[in-house]
Write a protein that holds these residues in place. Structure first.
Motif, PDB file in Angstrom:
ATOM      1  N   UNK A 363     -16.191  10.848  -3.659  1.00 12.12           N
ATOM      2  CA  UNK A 363     -16.095   9.851  -2.598  1.00 12.12           C
ATOM      3  C   UNK A 363     -14.771   9.104  -2.702  1.00 12.12           C
ATOM      4  N   UNK A 364     -14.297   8.888  -3.933  1.00 16.97           N
ATOM      5  CA  UNK A 364     -13.034   8.203  -4.206  1.00 16.97           C
ATOM      6  C   UNK A 364     -12.434   8.825  -5.459  1.00 16.97           C
ATOM      7  N   UNK A 365     -11.099   8.856  -5.509  1.00 14.77           N
ATOM      8  CA  UNK A 365     -10.389   9.334  -6.695  1.00 14.77           C
ATOM      9  C   UNK A 365      -9.513   8.205  -7.226  1.00 14.77           C
ATOM     10  N   UNK A 366      -9.635   7.935  -8.530  1.00 16.70           N
ATOM     11  CA  UNK A 366      -8.720   7.010  -9.204  1.00 16.70           C
ATOM     12  C   UNK A 366      -7.795   7.854 -10.073  1.00 16.70           C
ATOM     13  N   UNK A 367      -6.489   7.715  -9.847  1.00 20.96           N
ATOM     14  CA  UNK A 367      -5.518   8.659 -10.408  1.00 20.96           C
ATOM     15  C   UNK A 367      -4.448   7.950 -11.231  1.00 20.96           C
ATOM     16  N   UNK A 368      -4.342   8.327 -12.501  1.00 17.51           N
ATOM     17  CA  UNK A 368      -3.232   7.863 -13.341  1.00 17.51           C
ATOM     18  C   UNK A 368      -2.001   8.706 -13.008  1.00 17.51           C
ATOM     19  N   UNK A 369      -0.808   8.172 -13.242  1.00 16.69           N
ATOM     20  CA  UNK A 369       0.395   8.943 -12.906  1.00 16.69           C
ATOM     21  C   UNK A 369       1.150   9.420 -14.142  1.00 16.69           C
ATOM     22  N   UNK A 370       0.965   8.746 -15.265  1.00 20.27           N
ATOM     23  CA  UNK A 370       1.691   9.135 -16.484  1.00 20.27           C
ATOM     24  C   UNK A 370       0.814  10.063 -17.318  1.00 20.27           C
ATOM     25  N   UNK A 371       0.888  11.362 -17.007  1.00 24.24           N
ATOM     26  CA  UNK A 371       0.120  12.381 -17.726  1.00 24.24           C
ATOM     27  C   UNK A 371       1.044  13.536 -18.087  1.00 24.24           C
ATOM     28  N   UNK A 372       0.769  14.225 -19.193  1.00 26.45           N
ATOM     29  CA  UNK A 372       1.642  15.330 -19.610  1.00 26.45           C
ATOM     30  C   UNK A 372       1.512  16.540 -18.692  1.00 26.45           C
ATOM     31  N   UNK A 373       2.539  17.385 -18.701  1.00 22.48           N
ATOM     32  CA  UNK A 373       2.607  18.659 -17.975  1.00 22.48           C
ATOM     33  C   UNK A 373       2.691  18.478 -16.463  1.00 22.48           C
ATOM     34  N   UNK A 374       1.777  17.721 -15.887  1.00 23.59           N
ATOM     35  CA  UNK A 374       1.786  17.504 -14.434  1.00 23.59           C
ATOM     36  C   UNK A 374       1.376  16.060 -14.170  1.00 23.59           C
ATOM     37  N   UNK A 375       2.297  15.292 -13.580  1.00 21.20           N
ATOM     38  CA  UNK A 375       1.963  13.874 -13.419  1.00 21.20           C
ATOM     39  C   UNK A 375       1.170  13.614 -12.138  1.00 21.20           C
ATOM     40  N   UNK A 376       0.729  12.359 -12.007  1.00 18.80           N
ATOM     41  CA  UNK A 376      -0.130  11.989 -10.890  1.00 18.80           C
ATOM     42  C   UNK A 376       0.560  11.970  -9.548  1.00 18.80           C
ATOM     43  N   UNK A 377       1.887  11.792  -9.532  1.00 21.80           N
ATOM     44  CA  UNK A 377       2.593  11.756  -8.245  1.00 21.80           C
ATOM     45  C   UNK A 377       2.476  13.102  -7.533  1.00 21.80           C
ATOM     46  N   UNK A 378       2.664  14.191  -8.287  1.00 21.65           N
ATOM     47  CA  UNK A 378       2.522  15.524  -7.685  1.00 21.65           C
ATOM     48  C   UNK A 378       1.081  15.773  -7.235  1.00 21.65           C
ATOM     49  N   UNK A 379       0.139  15.300  -8.023  1.00 17.87           N
ATOM     50  CA  UNK A 379      -1.269  15.463  -7.664  1.00 17.87           C
ATOM     51  C   UNK A 379      -1.587  14.702  -6.385  1.00 17.87           C
ATOM     52  N   UNK A 380      -1.048  13.508  -6.248  1.00 14.59           N
ATOM     53  CA  UNK A 380      -1.282  12.708  -5.049  1.00 14.59           C
ATOM     54  C   UNK A 380      -0.727  13.410  -3.814  1.00 14.59           C
ATOM     55  N   UNK A 381       0.488  13.946  -3.922  1.00 10.61           N
ATOM     56  CA  UNK A 381       1.087  14.650  -2.786  1.00 10.61           C
ATOM     57  C   UNK A 381       0.270  15.887  -2.416  1.00 10.61           C
ATOM     58  N   UNK A 382      -0.238  16.581  -3.432  1.00  8.81           N
ATOM     59  CA  UNK A 382      -1.063  17.767  -3.189  1.00  8.81           C
ATOM     60  C   UNK A 382      -2.363  17.387  -2.472  1.00  8.81           C
ATOM     61  N   UNK A 383      -3.006  16.326  -2.913  1.00  4.52           N
ATOM     62  CA  UNK A 383      -4.262  15.888  -2.294  1.00  4.52           C
ATOM     63  C   UNK A 383      -4.050  15.490  -0.840  1.00  4.52           C
ATOM     64  N   UNK A 384      -2.914  14.887  -0.564  1.00  3.19           N
ATOM     65  CA  UNK A 384      -2.635  14.448   0.810  1.00  3.19           C
ATOM     66  C   UNK A 384      -2.228  15.622   1.703  1.00  3.19           C
ATOM     67  N   UNK A 385      -1.697  16.682   1.094  1.00  4.87           N
ATOM     68  CA  UNK A 385      -1.207  17.808   1.893  1.00  4.87           C
ATOM     69  C   UNK A 385      -2.315  18.785   2.284  1.00  4.87           C
TER      70      UNK A 385
END
Length: 454
Positions: A363-385
């Protein structure tokens, strides 16, 4: 308005609880006392600096043993107010029992208040040495408080009570019977007869008994203030979306004059009840004129009555996915939301998060951005795309101060670390079904806004 040291101490406590809440500090009564900045929007920066300087003044001098009480007290200040940790986590870190922790916290906060009190006397009270301007506890009465100050102090007390909550199974019928006995003399004085109906099936909620008791008591005594010479009905109800307590009383014949009468609990009674219920994961709503329909039934005899409802939603708010490589942080969110309808799922990486999303749509995603290998910024863009995840609300939760970037990339909100329980509940409230207690009655208003109009 005169200010006693006791009032000043409570203002300091509340300001520390909102150290990083700039809008709150901008309008805070303590900021008005301690800062001279003519720009209201900048007062929070000045107030925060003043508070941090006072905390820093209590840092033990070099050479003081690390095991000393002074270092322990300073560590409590730092962990609680600067890092924003919850009391239970601090108790574990400093190895203190609950009673000792709260005694130490109260003592160290009073030391901060003492520093600020002396500073205020010197900087903002040029005539403070004269007998005419000396502040004593006996100078100030309840009438000296303006509504905003009362709200600030009440909010501080609600936070203190909520922070010490002990969750248990509470039998609501038994609790109502206790309260009926507690207010019996007051009801007799006001010539009000109290009727309690608990229904056929018992309502048991997991809650902090003292917090819930005070929230219900505030609603009962407020109702008694405006319903003299009548009957008050208190009961348990359940409908398809919510279950809880109703408190209903007839509006007095002289209601117009009573509206203009200053009641000592104005600005506090309903508002603090609302805050306490929010801390319990519930709702607090009031309706000044019930009308002729309640819970889908025609009830002509209830027309023109005042009613308060304290309830919990029955709806499942859905899965909440927390994407963070720190498992301790995910566990913290589970503890914060243990008594809500949120079902917390954790993912330690973006790869794991994709699997969880494919299996269970959050229903909702809470996303950290400072993570190894793949950060949260890329994940956020992927989720929105992607079409199938574009509509899932994403909240960025990070130690980084990048709220504008998060919102620009499509996040719905930004939650800075460290995270308090109140901040988490607030940011999730738009997606919490039934959060505002709207269960078929459009006339219901938020308790705080209603009381402001009185």
């Amino acid at each position: 308005m005169s200010t006693t040291y006791e009032q000043f101490l409570q203002l300091v406590q509340d300001a520390l609880n909102h150290l990083y809440d700039s809008p709150h500090l901008n309008q805070h009564a303590l900021s008005a006392l301690m800062t001279d900045n003519p720009v209201p929007a900048q007062r929070s920066q000045d107030m925060r600096r003043i508070l941090l300087d006072a905390i820093g003044a209590l840092r033990p001098k070099p050479g003081v043993p690390a095991q000393s009480v002074d270092w322990r007290n300073y560590q409590i200040l730092e962990l609680r107010y600067i890092e924003g940790l919850e009391p239970r986590d601090i108790m574990e870190q400093v190895a203190l029992g609950k009673s000792q922790y709260y005694r130490d916290q109260a003592r160290i906060v009073e030391m901060v208040a003492g520093i600020l009190w002396e500073q205020w006397q010197q900087d903002h009270r040029p005539d403070h040495t004269s007998a005419a301007t000396t502040i004593t506890s006996s100078e100030t009465t309840a009438e000296d408080f303006n509504p905003e100050t009362r709200r600030t102090l009440a909010h501080s007390e609600a936070l203190r009570l909520s922070a010490q909550a002990e969750w248990e199974e509470v039998d609501i019928a038994e609790l109502l019977d206790e309260l009926r006995k507690l207010v019996a003399s007051l009801a007799l004085t006001k010539q009000v007869t109290i009727h309690i109906s608990t229904g056929y099936s018992p309502l048991v909620r997991r809650a902090d008994r003292i917090t819930l008791r005070q929230a219900i008591l505030n609603a009962i005594t407020y109702g008694l203030d405006i319903a003299e010479n009548g009957e008050m009905h208190i009961g348990i109800y359940s409908d398809p979306t919510a279950e809880g307590i109703y408190i209903r009383a007839p509006l007095a014949a002289n209601q117009a004059s009573k509206e203009n009468k200053k009641i000592s609990r104005d600005g506090v009674g309903l508002e603090i009840g609302s805050q306490l219920m929010a801390a319990l994961g519930g709702n607090f709503s009031v309706q000044r004129n019930v009308g002729t329909e309640w819970a889908g039934q025609r009830t002509e005899e209830w027309a023109g009555q005042w009613e308060a409802r304290l309830n919990w939603t029955k709806a499942e708010s859905g899965p909440l996915l927390v994407i963070d490589d720190n498992a301790t942080f995910v566990d913290l969110f589970r503890r914060y939301l243990a008594n809500s309808n949120w079902r917390v799922l954790g993912a330690a990486s973006c790869t794991e998060a994709r699997r969880v999303i494919a299996q269970t749509r959050p229903a909702v995603i809470i996303l950290d951005v400072m993570m190894p290998k793949e950060d949260g910024w890329d994940m956020l863009r992927e989720l929105r795309a992607q079409e199938d995840t574009r509509q899932i609300p994403v909240i960025i939760c990070s130690v980084l101060n990048e709220p504008e970037l998060a919102l620009t990339l499509g996040a719905r909100n930004y939650l800075p670390k460290p995270v308090t329980q109140q901040a988490l509940l607030k940011v999730l409230s738009p997606w919490y079904q039934g959060h505002q207690g709207d269960h078929g009655h459009q006339e219901y208003q938020d308790a705080a806004s209603l009381e402001t109009k009185r």
